[in-house]
Design a protein around this motif. Sequence first.
Motif, mmCIF file in Angstrom:
data_model
loop_
_atom_site.group_PDB
_atom_site.id
_atom_site.type_symbol
_atom_site.label_atom_id
_atom_site.label_comp_id
_atom_site.label_asym_id
_atom_site.label_seq_id
_atom_site.Cartn_x
_atom_site.Cartn_y
_atom_site.Cartn_z
ATOM 1 N N TRP A 100 0.837 -1.200 0.000
ATOM 2 C CA TRP A 100 0.000 0.000 0.000
ATOM 3 C C TRP A 100 0.873 1.252 0.000
ATOM 4 C CZ3 TRP A 100 -0.931 4.239 3.076
ATOM 5 C CH2 TRP A 100 -2.082 4.961 2.767
ATOM 6 N N LEU A 101 1.914 1.272 0.840
ATOM 7 C CA LEU A 101 2.819 2.419 0.903
ATOM 8 C C LEU A 101 3.584 2.601 -0.408
ATOM 9 C CD1 LEU A 101 4.187 1.893 4.517
ATOM 10 C CD2 LEU A 101 2.796 3.833 3.736
ATOM 11 N N ASP A 118 -6.467 -1.067 -8.582
ATOM 12 C CA ASP A 118 -7.385 -2.144 -8.190
ATOM 13 C C ASP A 118 -6.765 -3.011 -7.095
ATOM 14 O OD1 ASP A 118 -9.312 -1.268 -9.961
ATOM 15 O OD2 ASP A 118 -8.836 -2.756 -11.498
ATOM 16 N N ALA A 119 -5.500 -3.357 -7.266
ATOM 17 C CA ALA A 119 -4.816 -4.183 -6.263
ATOM 18 C C ALA A 119 -4.680 -3.414 -4.952
ATOM 19 C CB ALA A 119 -3.437 -4.605 -6.778
ATOM 20 N N GLN A 120 -4.368 -2.128 -5.046
ATOM 21 C CA GLN A 120 -4.224 -1.324 -3.834
ATOM 22 C C GLN A 120 -5.554 -1.204 -3.096
ATOM 23 O OE1 GLN A 120 -3.118 2.840 -4.204
ATOM 24 N NE2 GLN A 120 -2.232 2.860 -2.160
ATOM 25 N N ARG A 121 -6.637 -1.009 -3.847
ATOM 26 C CA ARG A 121 -7.974 -0.936 -3.214
ATOM 27 C C ARG A 121 -8.301 -2.252 -2.510
ATOM 28 N NH1 ARG A 121 -9.488 2.519 -7.336
ATOM 29 N NH2 ARG A 121 -9.880 0.832 -8.789
ATOM 30 N N PHE A 122 -7.995 -3.362 -3.154
ATOM 31 C CA PHE A 122 -8.276 -4.669 -2.560
ATOM 32 C C PHE A 122 -7.468 -4.850 -1.265
ATOM 33 C CE2 PHE A 122 -7.337 -9.158 -1.925
ATOM 34 C CZ PHE A 122 -8.630 -9.664 -1.802
ATOM 35 N N ILE A 123 -6.183 -4.523 -1.306
ATOM 36 C CA ILE A 123 -5.321 -4.687 -0.136
ATOM 37 C C ILE A 123 -5.756 -3.738 0.980
ATOM 38 C CG2 ILE A 123 -2.951 -4.354 0.724
ATOM 39 C CD1 ILE A 123 -3.459 -7.035 -0.794
#
Length: 152
Positions: free
Chosen positions: A51-52, A110-115
């Motif tokens: 995320w960071l 999309d991956a960041q939102r999921f995580i």
Amino acid sequence: MPVKCCFHRSNGGETVAWSESVDALLANKDGLAAFRTFLKSEFSEENVEFWLACEDFKKTKSSTNMVLKAQKIYSDFIQADAPKEINIDFHTKNDISQNISEPTLSCFDDAQRFIYSLMAKDSFPRFLRSEVYKELVKKQQDRNQKRWFPFL
């Protein structure tokens, strides 16, 4: 100027404020450090690290740096057997893999939102129930009490 009574309480301190939201926690340097320590204890620190990395990536100005950072995020977190591989669905992973050669600032969104969702719904509530967090809140309360009651 009004005089504050010796029983005046602070707003509960930063530590308590972290419980308001994942955003409040991630935006605070000490909160982020505490959350990372907690995630390490659960062997899931790759989520906050990803995320960071995405937050940093979105601030990238030069296209050369964007390609380099995207490749690093991909090799660290996305590709199969990555050292810090995050747990995302096949479709999202496949989309990133197909577009990584020409990354955009939104290629990891999309991956960041999921995580983020995973941290907010799963890790964050466990963090708030953890001994790590409870101990930090207790220390904050003890400091506040000593500030207002120095004789204690």
